[in-house]
Design an enzyme around this catalytic site. Structure first.
Site, PDB file in Angstrom:
ATOM      1  N   PRO A  29      63.108  14.242 -30.598  1.00 50.77           N
ATOM      2  CA  PRO A  29      61.748  14.775 -30.723  1.00 50.77           C
ATOM      3  C   PRO A  29      61.655  15.594 -32.001  1.00 50.77           C
ATOM      4  O   PRO A  29      62.536  16.404 -32.282  1.00 50.77           O
ATOM      5  CB  PRO A  29      61.608  15.662 -29.480  1.00 50.77           C
ATOM      6  CG  PRO A  29      63.005  16.004 -29.082  1.00 50.77           C
ATOM      7  CD  PRO A  29      63.865  14.860 -29.505  1.00 50.77           C
ATOM      8  N   MET A  30      60.585  15.369 -32.754  1.00 52.64           N
ATOM      9  CA  MET A  30      60.378  16.145 -33.995  1.00 52.64           C
ATOM     10  C   MET A  30      58.897  16.442 -34.169  1.00 52.64           C
ATOM     11  O   MET A  30      58.102  15.525 -34.403  1.00 52.64           O
ATOM     12  CB  MET A  30      60.904  15.369 -35.204  1.00 52.64           C
ATOM     13  CG  MET A  30      62.415  15.366 -35.326  1.00 52.64           C
ATOM     14  SD  MET A  30      62.983  14.471 -36.772  1.00 52.64           S
ATOM     15  CE  MET A  30      62.916  12.775 -36.197  1.00 52.64           C
ATOM     16  N   VAL A  31      58.560  17.719 -34.028  1.00 54.14           N
ATOM     17  CA  VAL A  31      57.175  18.137 -34.237  1.00 54.14           C
ATOM     18  C   VAL A  31      56.718  17.656 -35.612  1.00 54.14           C
ATOM     19  O   VAL A  31      57.458  17.779 -36.592  1.00 54.14           O
ATOM     20  CB  VAL A  31      57.082  19.679 -34.123  1.00 54.14           C
ATOM     21  CG1 VAL A  31      55.783  20.203 -34.720  1.00 54.14           C
ATOM     22  CG2 VAL A  31      57.197  20.110 -32.667  1.00 54.14           C
ATOM     23  N   CYS A 137      63.659  24.765 -28.140  1.00 56.84           N
ATOM     24  CA  CYS A 137      62.879  25.239 -29.295  1.00 56.84           C
ATOM     25  C   CYS A 137      63.177  26.720 -29.538  1.00 56.84           C
ATOM     26  O   CYS A 137      62.940  27.562 -28.665  1.00 56.84           O
ATOM     27  CB  CYS A 137      61.387  25.021 -29.069  1.00 56.84           C
ATOM     28  SG  CYS A 137      60.410  25.573 -30.488  1.00 56.84           S
ATOM     29  N   LYS A 178      66.427  18.541 -22.555  1.00 54.48           N
ATOM     30  CA  LYS A 178      67.132  18.688 -23.846  1.00 54.48           C
ATOM     31  C   LYS A 178      67.460  20.160 -24.040  1.00 54.48           C
ATOM     32  O   LYS A 178      66.557  20.996 -24.102  1.00 54.48           O
ATOM     33  CB  LYS A 178      66.268  18.172 -24.992  1.00 54.48           C
ATOM     34  CG  LYS A 178      66.914  18.294 -26.373  1.00 54.48           C
ATOM     35  CD  LYS A 178      66.123  17.526 -27.410  1.00 54.48           C
ATOM     36  CE  LYS A 178      66.703  17.641 -28.807  1.00 54.48           C
ATOM     37  NZ  LYS A 178      66.252  18.856 -29.510  1.00 54.48           N
ATOM     38  N   GLY A 265      73.151  16.511 -32.951  1.00 60.02           N
ATOM     39  CA  GLY A 265      73.500  17.476 -33.995  1.00 60.02           C
ATOM     40  C   GLY A 265      74.325  16.857 -35.098  1.00 60.02           C
ATOM     41  O   GLY A 265      75.407  16.325 -34.837  1.00 60.02           O
TER      42      GLY A 265
HETATM   43  C1  LIG Z   1      61.189  18.571 -38.334  1.00 55.96           C
HETATM   44  C2  LIG Z   1      61.850  18.829 -37.024  1.00 55.96           C
HETATM   45  C3  LIG Z   1      61.076  18.947 -35.880  1.00 55.96           C
HETATM   46  C4  LIG Z   1      61.704  19.179 -34.642  1.00 55.96           C
HETATM   47  N1  LIG Z   1      60.926  19.211 -33.511  1.00 55.96           N
HETATM   48  C5  LIG Z   1      61.549  19.276 -32.298  1.00 55.96           C
HETATM   49  C6  LIG Z   1      60.810  19.115 -31.094  1.00 55.96           C
HETATM   50  O1  LIG Z   1      59.598  18.873 -31.104  1.00 55.96           O
HETATM   51  N2  LIG Z   1      61.492  19.209 -29.910  1.00 55.96           N
HETATM   52  C7  LIG Z   1      62.848  19.434 -29.853  1.00 55.96           C
HETATM   53  O2  LIG Z   1      63.422  19.488 -28.763  1.00 55.96           O
HETATM   54  N3  LIG Z   1      63.561  19.567 -30.991  1.00 55.96           N
HETATM   55  C8  LIG Z   1      62.951  19.467 -32.189  1.00 55.96           C
HETATM   56  N4  LIG Z   1      63.696  19.520 -33.322  1.00 55.96           N
HETATM   57  C9  LIG Z   1      65.162  19.627 -33.214  1.00 55.96           C
HETATM   58  C10 LIG Z   1      65.786  18.217 -33.210  1.00 55.96           C
HETATM   59  O3  LIG Z   1      65.297  17.427 -32.152  1.00 55.96           O
HETATM   60  C11 LIG Z   1      67.314  18.297 -33.150  1.00 55.96           C
HETATM   61  O4  LIG Z   1      67.710  18.876 -31.927  1.00 55.96           O
HETATM   62  C12 LIG Z   1      67.921  19.104 -34.287  1.00 55.96           C
HETATM   63  O5  LIG Z   1      67.262  18.846 -35.523  1.00 55.96           O
HETATM   64  C13 LIG Z   1      69.418  18.790 -34.448  1.00 55.96           C
HETATM   65  O6  LIG Z   1      69.584  17.416 -34.723  1.00 55.96           O
HETATM   66  P1  LIG Z   1      69.950  16.901 -36.205  1.00 55.96           P
HETATM   67  O7  LIG Z   1      71.185  17.654 -36.637  1.00 55.96           O
HETATM   68  O8  LIG Z   1      70.163  15.428 -36.048  1.00 55.96           O
HETATM   69  O9  LIG Z   1      68.792  17.235 -37.095  1.00 55.96           O
HETATM   70  C14 LIG Z   1      63.104  19.316 -34.564  1.00 55.96           C
HETATM   71  C15 LIG Z   1      63.857  19.204 -35.734  1.00 55.96           C
HETATM   72  C16 LIG Z   1      63.262  18.952 -36.938  1.00 55.96           C
HETATM   73  C17 LIG Z   1      64.121  18.804 -38.162  1.00 55.96           C
END
Ligand SMILES: Cc1cc2nc3c(=O)[nH]c(=O)nc-3n(C[C@H](O)[C@H](O)[C@H](O)COP(=O)(O)O)c2cc1C
Length: 312
Positions: A29-31, A137, A178, A265
């Site tokens: 999920p990514m806002v 979050c 999550k 991660g």
């Molecule tokens: C731009 C952005 C938006 C994110 N939005 C959410 C979200 O809406 N919900 C959530 O649980 N985590 C959100 N995260 C966290 C990611 O889902 C993830 O847990 C975190 O970035 C670690 O993963 P990565 O190392 O692959 O980036 C967001 C991360 C990024 C970079």
């Protein structure tokens, strides 16, 4: 094997996909980012499960304006994948070649109370394959609203929210959680056990605490492994018996029917995904920034991107 003969891909919930097949890749999920066009893009390149951005359950359940603004989907966005099932069940042993499987879509919700979470889940459920509760979050506004990472130390609230959706939508409905790891891992242990005993269908573990920023703190796979082992030691088997149609043959596959876990991660490539799965014992791997930087990064490493360019 009617579904295979009819040419229709199997439709499995996220926890069933993770149970039946190894190497499931998930878009986090990514806002602002994991909206329909991005999800549809990554689903073309071996990302089997995609997740919406976090949506506020209270607003979503109250206002159709919020629903229109926050959630869109279409019948094309999920991918279709050729996957070889793990074959632990005696019925499947030696019999299964690759099968066509439809990808799954998850809606992530943020909530602090059971009723809005259940209301929003019910409203979105016809359009998705599962809902996910955001317990990670870290933003101060979210913490003060008692959503996201605030829930990491509220295991009873998380339990009540999962139960509310299960009682509204049925035991088989996929409700995932999550989480981030806690600086005191006994809190992680309590949270995971409460979630699983409430009926959580799968748990995704981001290996950072709520005060650790992704940019400055490398993921801690040891603590993810701790959470995976806590989940496994519960011995719960929610995947068993919930597969539909022909998919019963592969349900209770490699995960032995155990509630699956997903590691998150610092997964930037297919090799990172494989390594994270091996190091933590999680069934699936979730990527956020890796897919953002390169939406085809996972298959690019395996070469299948080039295959697709040539043949589709
Ligand atoms: C731009 C952005 C938006 C994110 N939005 C959410 C979200 O809406 N919900 C959530 O649980 N985590 C959100 N995260 C966290 C990611 O889902 C993830 O847990 C975190 O970035 C670690 O993963 P990565 O190392 O692959 O980036 C967001 C991360 C990024 C970079």
């Amino acid at each position: 094997m009617a579904a295979v003969e009819s040419g229709e891909p199997w439709r499995l919930a996220p926890h069933q996909l993770l149970d039946a097949f190894s190497d499931i890749n998930i878009c986090a999920p990514m806002v602002r980012y994991s909206k329909l066009p991005f999800r549809a893009l990554v689903a073309r390149y071996e990302t089997h499960i995609t997740t919406t951005p976090m949506i506020l359950a209270e607003e979503f359940s109250r206002s159709h304006h919020a629903r229109d603004a926050d959630f869109t989907t279409n019948s094309e966005e999920r991918g279709t994948f050729s996957l070889v099932p793990d074959q632990n069940r005696s019925e499947a042993k030696g019999k299964m070649d690759a099968v066509q499987v439809r990808g799954a879509l998850v809606c992530q919700l943020a909530a602090s109370r059971a009723k809005p979470f259940a209301d929003a889940s019910q409203l979105v459920s016809p359009f998705v394959d599962g809902v996910d509760l955001n317990c990670g979050c870290p933003q101060p506004w979210a913490y003060s609203e008692q959503i996201g990472s605030y829930l990491l130390r509220q295991p009873e609230t998380v339990r009540d929210m999962i139960r509310a959706v299960k009682s509204r939508l049925g035991d088989g409905y996929c409700v995932s959680v999550k989480i981030r790891v806690d600086s005191d891992l006994s809190n992680t242990d309590t949270l995971v056990r409460n979630a699983l005993h409430a009926g959580a269908s799968l748990i995704t573990i981001h290996g950072r605490t709520r005060t650790q920023a992704s940019a400055s703190h490398p993921v801690n796979l040891e603590s993810v492994r701790f959470a995976v082992e806590a989940a496994q030691s519960c011995g719960l088997q929610t995947a068993r018996g919930t597969a539909n149609g022909d998919a019963w043959i592969v349900a209770d596959g490699g995960a032995g029917g155990r509630v699956p876990t997903v590691v998150n991660g610092d997964i930037w490539t297919l090799d990172d995904a494989v390594n994270a799965r091996v190091q933590t014992g999680a069934r699936g791997a979730m990527s956020a920034r890796g897919l953002l930087a390169n939406p085809v990064s996972v298959p690019l490493t395996s070469g299948s991107f080039f295959w697709k360019l040539q043949y589709t």
